[in-house]
Design a protein around this motif. Structure first.
Motif, PDB file in Angstrom:
ATOM      1  N   ALA A  29       6.792  -7.375   9.250  1.00 37.30           N
ATOM      2  CA  ALA A  29       5.575  -7.029   8.509  1.00 37.30           C
ATOM      3  C   ALA A  29       4.779  -8.278   8.151  1.00 37.30           C
ATOM      4  O   ALA A  29       3.551  -8.254   8.102  1.00 37.30           O
ATOM      5  CB  ALA A  29       5.933  -6.249   7.240  1.00 37.30           C
ATOM      6  N   SER A  64       2.107  -8.567  11.853  1.00 41.16           N
ATOM      7  CA  SER A  64       1.241  -7.465  11.422  1.00 41.16           C
ATOM      8  C   SER A  64       0.013  -7.287  12.319  1.00 41.16           C
ATOM      9  O   SER A  64      -0.371  -6.158  12.631  1.00 41.16           O
ATOM     10  CB  SER A  64       0.819  -7.634   9.962  1.00 41.16           C
ATOM     11  N   TYR A  78       4.808   0.903   7.704  1.00 47.29           N
ATOM     12  CA  TYR A  78       4.510   0.221   6.448  1.00 47.29           C
ATOM     13  C   TYR A  78       4.855   1.084   5.235  1.00 47.29           C
ATOM     14  O   TYR A  78       5.275   0.569   4.193  1.00 47.29           O
ATOM     15  CB  TYR A  78       3.045  -0.216   6.408  1.00 47.29           C
TER      16      TYR A  78
END
Length: 198
Positions: A74, A78, A93
């Motif tokens: 993440a 991303s 997410y």
């Protein structure tokens, strides 16, 4: 009963190895896609796409042992997820956020909010929600001092505001991002270039 327990233990070990292996694959491809190795990264992605899609779905089964791999994705991948795996991104997410409540920190939640804000801005075109998510991330990241994530937050907020015709405020955020990026290491170069380009 013993055989069942052994099978569960083996399944857990296999899952951890799978997540670790393909987190490394994701990081490698996402790093190379923004470099001179773009063509080879896309070729590798074409081959690995089913595994990377499955990897994002594995987030729902995360444990404390695997949580850090997903947060690393993440944080570091991303933009790649947003661009090439956007159909899986929102669920990924959302699961990251839930896992951060169990295993993570407020900084982890900020990184996730930053990724979601970027997703809303760049993929969904929902600028107001994107701004809310990025601003929530910024408030947390400011507590940690200068960092790549803080420079990224200012850049993404600036980009969001640019799309809302809030040009003066957008420029102020780009300047804040550049103030961090220009005196920091090589890893800040991409964010600095994005801010200058905007």
């Amino acid at each position: 009963m013993r055989l069942y327990v052994d099978n569960l233990h083996t399944l857990t070990e296999v899952r951890v190895r799978y997540i670790k292996t393909f987190t490394d694959v994701m990081r490698s491809i996402s790093w190379r896609y923004s470099s001179q190795e773009y063509a080879s990264a896309l070729a590798d992605f074409a081959f690995e796409q089913p595994n990377l899609q499955k990897l994002l779905l594995e987030m729902q089964y995360t444990t404390q042992d695997t949580y850090t791999f997903f947060i690393r994705m993440a944080t570091e991948s991303s933009k790649f997820i947003e661009r090439y795996l956007s159909g899986y991104a929102e669920k990924f997410y959302s699961e990251c956020h839930r896992a951060a409540d169990r295993y993570g920190t407020t900084m982890d939640k900020a990184v996730i909010d930053l990724a979601v804000g970027s997703l809303y801005t760049n993929v969904k075109g929902n600028f107001k929600e994107g701004f809310i998510k990025c601003s929530a991330a910024l408030r947390i990241l400011q507590r940690g001092g200068k960092s790549l994530q803080l420079a990224t937050a200012y850049q993404r907020i600036g980009y969001n505001l640019l799309h809302q015709d809030e040009n003066e405020e957008a420029i102020n955020n780009f300047k804040k991002s550049l103030a961090i990026s220009s005196v920091s290491g090589k890893q800040f170069n991409l964010i600095a270039i994005q801010s200058l380009n905007s």
